[in-house]
Design an enzyme around this catalytic site. Structure first.
Site, PDB file in Angstrom:
ATOM      1  N   ALA A   1      -9.571   4.890   5.067  1.00 45.31           N
ATOM      2  CA  ALA A   1      -9.383   6.060   5.933  1.00 45.31           C
ATOM      3  C   ALA A   1     -10.684   6.799   6.228  1.00 45.31           C
ATOM      4  CB  ALA A   1      -8.365   7.050   5.353  1.00 45.31           C
TER       5      ALA A   1
ATOM      6  N   LYS B   1       0.863  -1.175   0.000  1.00 48.57           N
ATOM      7  CA  LYS B   1       0.000   0.000   0.000  1.00 48.57           C
ATOM      8  C   LYS B   1       0.904   1.231   0.000  1.00 48.57           C
ATOM      9  CE  LYS B   1      -3.054   2.719   2.947  1.00 48.57           C
ATOM     10  NZ  LYS B   1      -3.717   2.822   4.262  1.00 48.57           N
TER      11      LYS B   1
ATOM     12  N   GLY C   1      -8.161   8.597  10.477  1.00 46.22           N
ATOM     13  CA  GLY C   1      -8.422   8.595  11.916  1.00 46.22           C
ATOM     14  C   GLY C   1      -9.512   9.523  12.394  1.00 46.22           C
TER      15      GLY C   1
END
Length: 255
Positions: free
Chosen positions: A183, A96, A157
């Site tokens: 995400a 990734k 986050g």
């Protein structure tokens, strides 16, 4: 069945391994999620020294495909170096690509992401670049030969969920490779929504590891992926401006 390069998976939930309250909770959450892919930051591990602590030592890694990421990289050169370290340590060639361009939002640098993707493809890696929800950037990465696209639902986050479904829908609609929403996921609702839009998979970490009960949340996310995918495949009804009776009016018994 989800196919990425030469890899095939049954589960469409990819799970990050960081920030769990304990190794035992991490292990059980992974089991409950039924994921087949675990992702982690290469720079968080001393991959060449078996004597150093390993936050994955509680897990039978032979049961999973590991997806190392280049988190911490600020340039294409750093990302390529990290990817090569992971490969040299005996991990799979799937990587990734994560090249952060803004420390406040943790959004990826589009130019450096393109450079890193191109270089790693030349080196023979199976490349999954993490991007913003930029439709044009997603197209450029696919044209380079990326094996999957990983647009963020929202900044890393934050738990904000999908903040730009319009762009995400266009990325999915025009995709020629799998789209993995990555995400910003906060709840099972966000996961189901991403899958209903047509995403091929979802990658998340904080939404599980930061939950009050990570184990229950991991299981919830598993079912959200399944429900969202089934809903997408089934095809939802169109939205209407006026009400429409669910029972036919013809042939009613005369009162």
């Amino acid at each position: 069945m989800l196919k990425i390069g030469s890899y095939t998976f049954h589960s469409r939930l990819f799970l990050g391994t960081g920030k769990f309250p304990s190794a035992d909770i991490q292990k059980e959450a992974i089991q409950k999620s039924e994921t087949e892919v675990l992702t982690f930051a290469v720079r968080r591990m001393n991959i060449f020294d078996p004597e150093q602590p390993n936050f994955l030592e509680n897990i039978d890694l032979s049961k999973f495909t590991l997806l190392p990421n280049t988190a911490g990289a600020k340039t294409a050169e750093e990302a390529v170096r990290i990817a090569k370290l992971a490969k040299a340590a005996g991990m799979c060639d799937m990587i990734k690509v994560e090249v952060i361009g803004c420390d406040q939002t943790l959004l990826p640098d589009p130019v450096e992401t393109l450079k890193a993707t191109e270089k790693l493809l030349e080196e023979g890696f199976t490349v999954l670049p993490y991007t913003s929800d930029d439709v044009v950037l997603a197209k450029r990465l696919q044209e380079l030969g990326a094996h999957a696209i990983m647009p963020g639902a929202s900044p890393i986050g934050t738990g904000l969920g999908i903040i730009n479904p319009f762009n995400l829908s266009h990325i999915i609609e025009q995709a020629t490779v799998p789209v993995i929403v990555d995400a910003g996921i906060g709840s099972p609702k966000d996961v189901a929504y991403a899958m209903e839009l047509g995403a091929d998979a979802v990658l998340l970490n904080s939404a599980v590891s930061g939950a009050k009960d990570p184990i229950k949340m991991a299981e919830a996310m598993k079912y959200a992926v399944i429900a969202g995918r089934l809903g997408f495949e089934a095809g939802r009804i169109s939205k209407k401006y006026y009400a429409e009776a669910s029972s036919p009016m013809e042939g009613l018994i005369r009162l």
